[in-house]
Design a protein around this motif. Sequence first.
Motif, PDB file in Angstrom:
ATOM      1  N   MET A  49       0.848  -1.184   0.000  1.00 17.34           N
ATOM      2  CA  MET A  49       0.000   0.000   0.000  1.00 17.34           C
ATOM      3  C   MET A  49       0.887   1.240   0.000  1.00 17.34           C
ATOM      4  N   ASN A  50       0.482   2.244  -0.754  1.00 16.00           N
ATOM      5  CA  ASN A  50       1.179   3.524  -0.810  1.00 16.00           C
ATOM      6  C   ASN A  50       0.287   4.582  -0.180  1.00 16.00           C
ATOM      7  N   ILE A  51       0.818   5.263   0.815  1.00 18.27           N
ATOM      8  CA  ILE A  51       0.053   6.323   1.476  1.00 18.27           C
ATOM      9  C   ILE A  51       0.836   7.618   1.367  1.00 18.27           C
ATOM     10  N   LYS A  52       0.134   8.645   0.921  1.00 12.04           N
ATOM     11  CA  LYS A  52       0.754   9.949   0.731  1.00 12.04           C
ATOM     12  C   LYS A  52      -0.087  11.003   1.430  1.00 12.04           C
ATOM     13  N   ILE A  53       0.595  11.933   2.068  1.00 12.63           N
ATOM     14  CA  ILE A  53      -0.067  13.119   2.613  1.00 12.63           C
ATOM     15  C   ILE A  53       0.439  14.302   1.804  1.00 12.63           C
ATOM     16  N   ILE A  54      -0.484  15.063   1.256  1.00 12.98           N
ATOM     17  CA  ILE A  54      -0.125  16.304   0.580  1.00 12.98           C
ATOM     18  C   ILE A  54      -0.526  17.434   1.508  1.00 12.98           C
ATOM     19  N   GLY A  55       0.438  18.276   1.844  1.00  9.26           N
ATOM     20  CA  GLY A  55       0.181  19.395   2.742  1.00  9.26           C
ATOM     21  C   GLY A  55       0.650  20.704   2.134  1.00  9.26           C
ATOM     22  N   VAL A  56      -0.090  21.755   2.408  1.00 14.27           N
ATOM     23  CA  VAL A  56       0.274  23.081   1.933  1.00 14.27           C
ATOM     24  C   VAL A  56       1.235  23.714   2.938  1.00 14.27           C
ATOM     25  N   ASN A  64      -8.367  -0.658   5.654  1.00 16.10           N
ATOM     26  CA  ASN A  64      -8.269  -2.089   5.356  1.00 16.10           C
ATOM     27  C   ASN A  64      -9.184  -2.471   4.197  1.00 16.10           C
ATOM     28  N   GLN A  65     -10.396  -1.942   4.185  1.00 16.09           N
ATOM     29  CA  GLN A  65     -11.333  -2.229   3.092  1.00 16.09           C
ATOM     30  C   GLN A  65     -10.840  -1.663   1.762  1.00 16.09           C
ATOM     31  N   LEU A  66     -10.275  -0.469   1.793  1.00 19.30           N
ATOM     32  CA  LEU A  66      -9.741   0.108   0.563  1.00 19.30           C
ATOM     33  C   LEU A  66      -8.650  -0.787  -0.013  1.00 19.30           C
ATOM     34  N   ALA A  67      -7.758  -1.265   0.842  1.00 21.24           N
ATOM     35  CA  ALA A  67      -6.685  -2.146   0.386  1.00 21.24           C
ATOM     36  C   ALA A  67      -7.247  -3.452  -0.153  1.00 21.24           C
ATOM     37  N   THR A  68      -8.246  -3.982   0.538  1.00 21.20           N
ATOM     38  CA  THR A  68      -8.864  -5.246   0.125  1.00 21.20           C
ATOM     39  C   THR A  68      -9.506  -5.130  -1.252  1.00 21.20           C
ATOM     40  N   TYR A 124       4.600  -1.280   7.214  1.00 23.60           N
ATOM     41  CA  TYR A 124       3.241  -1.546   6.725  1.00 23.60           C
ATOM     42  C   TYR A 124       2.946  -0.984   5.338  1.00 23.60           C
ATOM     43  N   CYS A 125       3.632   0.088   4.968  1.00 26.47           N
ATOM     44  CA  CYS A 125       3.294   0.749   3.709  1.00 26.47           C
ATOM     45  C   CYS A 125       4.460   1.615   3.251  1.00 26.47           C
ATOM     46  N   LYS A 126       4.357   2.071   2.022  1.00 28.68           N
ATOM     47  CA  LYS A 126       5.263   3.116   1.542  1.00 28.68           C
ATOM     48  C   LYS A 126       4.581   4.425   1.900  1.00 28.68           C
ATOM     49  N   PHE A 127       5.254   5.238   2.696  1.00 30.33           N
ATOM     50  CA  PHE A 127       4.654   6.463   3.213  1.00 30.33           C
ATOM     51  C   PHE A 127       5.470   7.664   2.774  1.00 30.33           C
ATOM     52  N   SER A 178      -4.706   0.674  -3.661  1.00 35.74           N
ATOM     53  CA  SER A 178      -3.415   0.603  -2.980  1.00 35.74           C
ATOM     54  C   SER A 178      -2.699   1.949  -2.932  1.00 35.74           C
ATOM     55  N   ASP A 179      -3.236   2.961  -3.596  1.00 30.73           N
ATOM     56  CA  ASP A 179      -2.660   4.303  -3.571  1.00 30.73           C
ATOM     57  C   ASP A 179      -3.656   5.245  -2.904  1.00 30.73           C
ATOM     58  N   ILE A 180      -3.345   5.616  -1.670  1.00 31.58           N
ATOM     59  CA  ILE A 180      -4.258   6.447  -0.879  1.00 31.58           C
ATOM     60  C   ILE A 180      -3.559   7.758  -0.556  1.00 31.58           C
ATOM     61  N   THR A 181      -4.276   8.847  -0.806  1.00 36.12           N
ATOM     62  CA  THR A 181      -3.728  10.179  -0.584  1.00 36.12           C
ATOM     63  C   THR A 181      -4.643  10.970   0.337  1.00 36.12           C
TER      64      THR A 181
END
Length: 159
Positions: free
Chosen positions: A1-8, A93-97, A30-33, A101-104
């Motif tokens: 799973m890839n998790i990204k936070i975009i912040g200003v 967990n449901q999104l990954a299931t 657990y993920c690529k962050f 796999s790319d959540i921002t």
Amino acid sequence: MNIKIIGVGKLKEKYFKAGIAEYAKRLGRYCKFEIVEVPDEKAPESLSQAEMDEVMAKEGERILSKIKDREYVFALAINGKERSSEEFAQMLNQLATYGHSDITFVIGGSLGLSPAVLKRANEQISFGRFTLPHQLMRLVLTEQIYRAFTIINGLPYHK
């Protein structure tokens, strides 16, 4: 799973950087962050509504340029849906299931998020009705993402 936070804006305070770095390190199992910072738009203290809209639009364009089509996007917004930590974990967990796999996650600047960013978001989520500095929100969000993975994996951190 890839998790990204975009912040200003840039994260300046060492204590925020240290806290985020600690949770980012823990998330590595657990993920690529990653955290992506986009520049905030310089503006005077008092703005007309039209000037505020323009600032949000410019920041929104910068945010949208960092989002790919395949990403499932959460916009952090006061009017978004509130969840408990357990519900947040279940949602990730449901999104990954189901193949996301790319959540921002998107955290706006001091004026909030532009309508274009809110429209692009798949969902709006809220961490309550409090107004928090966007730098502090990055730390809180990073911790909650880590907490979600510990809940998913049945680890004692959440207790």
